[in-house]
Design a protein around this motif. Sequence first.
Motif, short mmCIF file in Angstrom:
data_model
loop_
_atom_site.label_atom_id
_atom_site.label_comp_id
_atom_site.label_asym_id
_atom_site.label_seq_id
_atom_site.Cartn_x
_atom_site.Cartn_y
_atom_site.Cartn_z
N ASN A 252 49.36 47.89 23.78
CA ASN A 252 50.26 47.56 24.88
C ASN A 252 49.53 46.70 25.91
OD1 ASN A 252 52.11 47.43 26.94
ND2 ASN A 252 52.50 49.63 27.03
N SER A 253 49.83 45.43 25.96
CA SER A 253 49.15 44.52 26.88
C SER A 253 49.51 44.78 28.34
CB SER A 253 49.48 43.06 26.53
OG SER A 253 50.88 42.84 26.59
N ASP A 254 50.60 45.54 28.58
CA ASP A 254 50.99 45.87 29.95
C ASP A 254 50.27 47.11 30.48
OD1 ASP A 254 52.69 43.77 30.04
OD2 ASP A 254 54.51 44.92 29.59
N PHE A 255 49.56 47.81 29.61
CA PHE A 255 48.87 49.03 30.02
C PHE A 255 47.66 48.66 30.88
CE2 PHE A 255 46.04 52.64 29.73
CZ PHE A 255 46.89 53.73 29.71
N ARG A 256 47.51 49.37 32.00
CA ARG A 256 46.35 49.18 32.84
C ARG A 256 45.64 50.52 33.03
NH1 ARG A 256 47.62 44.99 31.52
NH2 ARG A 256 47.82 43.02 32.68
N TYR A 257 44.32 50.49 32.93
CA TYR A 257 43.53 51.70 33.04
C TYR A 257 43.36 52.12 34.50
CZ TYR A 257 42.40 50.71 28.18
OH TYR A 257 42.49 50.46 26.83
N VAL A 258 43.66 53.37 34.76
CA VAL A 258 43.51 53.92 36.10
C VAL A 258 42.03 54.13 36.38
CG1 VAL A 258 44.05 55.88 37.59
CG2 VAL A 258 45.75 55.04 35.97
#
Length: 513
Positions: free
Chosen positions: A506-512
């Motif tokens: 998922n290219s929209d996923f961002r790591y917290v």
Amino acid sequence: MDAASDNSEKKEENTHPASSIVHNYDVDVGAQLIAETDIPLTPQEASRLRAKIDWHIMPFMCIMYLITFMDKTTLSEAAVLGILEDAHLDANQYDWLGTIFYLSYLGFQYPQNLALQRFPVGKWMSINIFLWAVVLLCHAACKSFGSLLAVRFLLGMCEGAITPGFMIVTSMFYTHAEKTRRVGYWFLMNGFAVIILGFISFGLLHTHTASFMPWQWLMIITGTITLITSVFFWVLFPDSPTTAWFLTSEERVAAIRRIQANQSGIENKHFKREQFLETIKDPKTWVMAFFAGSANIVNSLTNQRQLIVAQFGFNEIQTTLLGCVDGGVEILTIWLGVVLATQPFIGRSYAGILMYIPAILGSILVSTLPFSNKIGLLFSYWISIFAIAPFTIFLGWVSSITSGHTKRITTNGIVLCSYAIGNAVSQFMWKAQYQPRNHVPWAVISSCNFAAGIALLVLRFMLASENRKRERETPDGKHDVVYIMDESGVEKRVDKAFLDLTDKQNSDFRYVL
């Protein structure tokens, strides 16, 4: 003619390339509920819904985690309630009772995670809690090392479902911003468990029954409480937002919509081999595993703490009451840790490192202060408890940096296996030859806390680098237009967040951070 034309147009509207249509079993369980729904959720509605979820699941999670930790630490309290003499245990055998619990936990951890994926989460945890209670009650009948070893093994097997189950449920109902504090709330119940167990033990020290020792009464009391709680847990604890009994059908959709920003969905009941392999190949999995193992060397204090405090020069009653302070310190440190972790300018990694600073200082002082200074040693020991907070922060972080349900449960399994290894091996460093100063165990604890802090820094660097890389890349749009077919044959568009994609897919996923 016009009707035929209309039908033709509708057919074309509902026809999409085969590659854009996926089977229901491939997507998240929330996909059917939320597909092609675009009901706006105001901040006020989201806040009201979160409050309702909090009131219905957080009390159960907090009470259940309190009870399971109280049950798990009965061995520590039993050490001053006569189990060593009554069961004819030497120091090495006592250490093995602590170790076998975590070896069993290790062996059954991944099977338990697979079961949590396959079966309803709440029901599977309830079964394990019930069996846990029965096994704990059986402790009271054990009068030898062999029998105690067997029941401790069974206890570890059942425990394997609790923490990963709670991690899954927390990720189902809460956003990334909310997870750290919610995990902190149920994890700090460990401190309350220590306090409650300390007072129960204090009372049992004053009991005098001819054929029943105080440690046996402890097992009966805690086992009975757990047994009763398991029944309520089965009836009232939800399995997922899609079936939660306390939510209306509209609220279930809203609950799923509320966590859409997580980009990780609710759950998928089918094991995906490609996600399993991705987890194994993902470098951050092994950084997390290293952290979990090194961070839990300090957890050997759970079984050793009463013996350590007694060696400082306190009697049995003083040791039991002082043990209640351990719980208070744990509550305060975990609360402080999660508050720091949720500050945007600090984050999870830096908060964990800040908590390790006093912890390392405390463990060094315990080993270096004059042994005659028992008050200084006691306070240094309490300061070393700060090392518990980083792992609590980490548990809430894991599900925020992992997506894809099979990948999530595999990551949980690997992390908690490492947790079990750290707990199991650390029991053996408390050898009789090192007592009463225990210089070697405290040196190991200090070193492992330092290594765990470095691992947090490395993990943060890896995640921040990946986020920057994704910001620079042009989205491929591969999963932007995907449909599922419902039971009536109508195709519905599914948001990318509910396609059960991994964090890498998922290219929209961002790591917290």
